[in-house]
Design a protein around this motif. Structure first.
Motif, short mmCIF file in Angstrom:
data_model
loop_
_atom_site.label_atom_id
_atom_site.label_comp_id
_atom_site.label_asym_id
_atom_site.label_seq_id
_atom_site.Cartn_x
_atom_site.Cartn_y
_atom_site.Cartn_z
N ALA A 39 -6.47 -30.76 38.92
CA ALA A 39 -7.03 -31.86 38.40
C ALA A 39 -7.87 -31.00 37.02
O ALA A 39 -7.40 -31.74 35.77
CB ALA A 39 -8.04 -32.79 38.99
N GLU A 43 -5.73 -31.63 33.13
CA GLU A 43 -6.67 -32.18 31.87
C GLU A 43 -6.59 -31.34 30.78
O GLU A 43 -6.48 -31.76 29.50
CB GLU A 43 -8.13 -32.54 32.48
N GLN A 46 -3.18 -31.24 29.19
CA GLN A 46 -2.97 -32.64 28.34
C GLN A 46 -3.56 -32.46 26.87
O GLN A 46 -2.97 -32.81 25.84
CB GLN A 46 -3.46 -33.78 29.07
N ASP A 67 3.41 -37.50 30.12
CA ASP A 67 2.79 -37.08 31.40
C ASP A 67 3.87 -37.25 32.44
O ASP A 67 4.39 -38.15 32.87
CB ASP A 67 1.72 -38.18 31.75
N ARG A 68 4.25 -35.99 32.90
CA ARG A 68 5.09 -35.72 33.91
C ARG A 68 4.65 -35.67 35.24
O ARG A 68 5.07 -35.77 36.11
CB ARG A 68 6.20 -34.58 33.52
N GLU A 69 3.27 -35.21 34.99
CA GLU A 69 2.45 -34.84 36.25
C GLU A 69 2.31 -36.03 37.05
O GLU A 69 2.16 -35.79 38.58
CB GLU A 69 0.82 -34.29 35.57
N LYS A 70 2.15 -37.32 36.61
CA LYS A 70 1.93 -38.51 37.32
C LYS A 70 3.30 -38.83 38.24
O LYS A 70 2.85 -39.34 39.35
CB LYS A 70 1.66 -39.74 36.56
N ASN A 71 4.23 -38.26 38.00
CA ASN A 71 5.48 -38.46 38.69
C ASN A 71 5.91 -37.21 39.74
O ASN A 71 6.31 -37.30 40.90
CB ASN A 71 6.69 -38.68 38.02
N GLN A 72 5.34 -35.90 39.35
CA GLN A 72 5.74 -34.69 40.06
C GLN A 72 4.40 -33.71 39.90
O GLN A 72 4.37 -33.10 38.68
CB GLN A 72 7.09 -33.97 39.63
N ARG A 73 3.72 -33.48 40.77
CA ARG A 73 2.61 -32.69 40.62
C ARG A 73 3.21 -31.12 40.23
O ARG A 73 4.10 -30.72 40.77
CB ARG A 73 1.79 -32.45 42.02
#
Length: 223
Positions: A39, A43, A46, A67-73
């Motif tokens: 996390a 942050e 970004q 933001d690609r993180e929200k769909n793939q960690r």
């Protein structure tokens, strides 16, 4: 508490947890620390992506950071720059890896191969045709006394009956625990124009992220 300081502290704790005997309690703590470190990294990524210049080598970025993180960690964030038919996409991500090196390692070579295979997957899906992937090569450049090492590979393909080319550049910033990938894509007719922009664009992105990381360190030291 400053995010960079928290990131450093969480990383040290994560490393200590990994070295401890495997127990249910240790595993639970490691999971919690991993989530917290990820996390903090996300942050920072970004902010780093958003902090890149709006224009680099005559290429402009007008869309917000994606933001690609929200769909793939581990997928991080992207920022797209364009100039006529030339597109440069900057990827800032960690692939769920916390030990990101500054130099090219076998693991980074494997990561590059993974990204190059994505072009073949596009051909298999019918979106691309005649995909030809070049051999990745290591390149080192210096700016203001700092050395940067990247892998580069050319890719040629056909999309909607138009001959196109891409240059894939992969490097890293260990202070941000972040891989940095740039994909240049352009019609083959624009190859000469793209070739003029690529060295300046690549250098500017890596130097900007280096400066961002240094500013984070300074902020921590002043507190």
């Amino acid at each position: 508490m400053n995010k960079a300081f928290k990131l450093f502290g969480l990383t040290v704790a994560l490393a200590g947890c990994a070295a401890a005997p495997e127990t249910a309690k240790t595993a639970a703590v490691r999971l919690s620390l991993t989530d917290r470190v990820q996390a903090a990294v996300v942050e920072t990524q970004q902010k780093a992506a958003a902090g890149l210049p709006d224009e680099i080598a005559g290429m402009k970025s007008v869309e917000p950071v994606a933001d690609r993180e929200k769909n793939q960690r581990g997928a991080g964030f992207t920022r797209v720059y364009t100039a006529d038919d030339i597109v440069a996409t900057v990827f800032v991500y960690n692939n769920q890896t916390f030990g990101v090196p500054a130099e090219i390692t076998p693991d980074m070579e494997t990561l590059m191969e993974k990204h190059l295979q994505e072009f073949q997957a596009m051909q298999d899906s019918g979106l691309y045709a005649n995909v030809k992937v070049g051999t990745p090569k290591t390149r080192t450049f210096r700016w203001r006394g700092v050395s940067y090492q990247v892998l580069e590979s050319d890719v040629k393909f056909t999309q909607r009956d138009e001959d196109k080319a891409s240059l894939l550049v992969l490097g890293a910033n260990p202070d941000l625990m972040t891989f940095v990938r740039i994909r240049y894509t352009y019609p083959k007719s624009q190859q000469a124009a793209a070739a003029k922009k690529q060295p300046v664009f690549t250098r500017t992105v890596f130097v900007a992220l280096h400066d961002f990381a240094e500013a984070q360190k300074t902020s921590v030291a002043e507190q």
